[in-house]
Enzyme design. Structure first.
Site, PDB file in Angstrom:
ATOM      1  N   GLY A   1     -32.683 -45.153  36.137  1.00 17.10           N
ATOM      2  CA  GLY A   1     -33.509 -44.920  37.318  1.00 17.10           C
ATOM      3  C   GLY A   1     -34.415 -46.069  37.705  1.00 17.10           C
ATOM      4  O   GLY A   1     -35.185 -45.960  38.658  1.00 17.10           O
TER       5      GLY A   1
ATOM      6  N   GLY B   1     -28.809 -47.207  34.807  1.00 16.34           N
ATOM      7  CA  GLY B   1     -28.587 -45.767  34.758  1.00 16.34           C
ATOM      8  C   GLY B   1     -29.845 -44.996  34.403  1.00 16.34           C
ATOM      9  O   GLY B   1     -29.842 -43.767  34.399  1.00 16.34           O
TER      10      GLY B   1
ATOM     11  N   ASN C   1     -19.489 -56.965  44.050  1.00 11.39           N
ATOM     12  CA  ASN C   1     -20.343 -56.181  43.160  1.00 11.39           C
ATOM     13  C   ASN C   1     -20.261 -54.686  43.512  1.00 11.39           C
ATOM     14  O   ASN C   1     -21.204 -54.095  44.054  1.00 11.39           O
ATOM     15  CB  ASN C   1     -21.783 -56.696  43.231  1.00 11.39           C
ATOM     16  CG  ASN C   1     -22.644 -56.165  42.111  1.00 11.39           C
ATOM     17  OD1 ASN C   1     -22.295 -55.199  41.444  1.00 11.39           O
ATOM     18  ND2 ASN C   1     -23.792 -56.795  41.917  1.00 11.39           N
TER      19      ASN C   1
ATOM     20  N   GLY D   1     -33.684 -49.193  38.928  1.00 11.58           N
ATOM     21  CA  GLY D   1     -33.335 -49.788  40.221  1.00 11.58           C
ATOM     22  C   GLY D   1     -33.763 -48.898  41.368  1.00 11.58           C
ATOM     23  O   GLY D   1     -34.335 -49.358  42.361  1.00 11.58           O
TER      24      GLY D   1
ATOM     25  N   TYR E   1     -26.298 -48.698  46.247  1.00 14.60           N
ATOM     26  CA  TYR E   1     -27.042 -48.827  47.497  1.00 14.60           C
ATOM     27  C   TYR E   1     -26.597 -47.783  48.514  1.00 14.60           C
ATOM     28  O   TYR E   1     -27.417 -47.172  49.207  1.00 14.60           O
ATOM     29  CB  TYR E   1     -26.879 -50.227  48.082  1.00 14.60           C
ATOM     30  CG  TYR E   1     -27.442 -51.325  47.207  1.00 14.60           C
ATOM     31  CD1 TYR E   1     -28.597 -51.148  46.455  1.00 14.60           C
ATOM     32  CD2 TYR E   1     -26.810 -52.561  47.129  1.00 14.60           C
ATOM     33  CE1 TYR E   1     -29.107 -52.165  45.660  1.00 14.60           C
ATOM     34  CE2 TYR E   1     -27.308 -53.581  46.333  1.00 14.60           C
ATOM     35  CZ  TYR E   1     -28.462 -53.373  45.605  1.00 14.60           C
ATOM     36  OH  TYR E   1     -28.957 -54.375  44.823  1.00 14.60           O
TER      37      TYR E   1
END
Length: 161
Positions: free
Chosen positions: A95, A93, A124, A97, A131
């Site tokens: 940022g 959460g 998942n 990724g 994504y």
């Protein structure tokens, strides 16, 4: 902060790989050693590349991405296959990724690569939602196949009639 991994990062990358494997309920399958990772990432002929996500405040490593080049015969250019993307649960959460994926997309654009692709486990849901929020779309018409262990050995020794 996102940066290219260095040889000194191998121990933390190894630890993060094991955390990811545990999250994916497959820890027993994570057999890579730190020496293997060092050779794959930093040996004479690197097979893969890695980026590190660090907490902006503490400098602690909170995530990583390991990737390698693929090639599209249809497009005639390389792309990036993202093998692993993992951010520790305590840092999600924040940022990290998104920043890792942004860096890989930037590399693609800068080098003229036309694809950035990866696989995600069908259970998942948080990763899938993340994504898709970036504009990624599943390739539902393709099914991944894999040979490993005994099946790979059998395939290597089977003679055609």
């Amino acid at each position: 902060m996102i940066r290219t991994a260095t040889p000194a990062d191998v121990p933390v990358i190894h630890a993060l790989i094991r955390e990811l494997a545990e999250y994916e309920k497959a820890l027993e399958e994570a057999r890579a050693t730190p020496d293997q990772l060092h050779e794959a990432l930093f040996g004479d002929h690197p097979a893969a590349y890695a980026h590190i996500a660090e907490d902006d405040t503490t400098g602690e490593v909170v995530g990583y991405a390991v990737w390698f080049l693929n090639f599209s015969t249809w497009r005639g250019v390389h792309g990036i296959h993202l093998e692993d993307l993992y951010v520790r649960p305590t840092a999600r959460g924040g940022g990290h990724g998104r920043a890792l994926l942004t860096e890989l997309a930037r590399i693609c654009v800068e080098r003229g690569y036309q694809r950035l692709e990866w696989s995600v486990l069908d259970w998942n849901a948080p990763a899938i939602a993340f994504y898709e929020s970036l504009g990624a779309r599943p390739q539902d018409e393709w099914t991944v196949y894999r040979l490993t262990d005994e099946a790979l050995t059998r395939a290597a020794t089977t003679r055609s009639p």
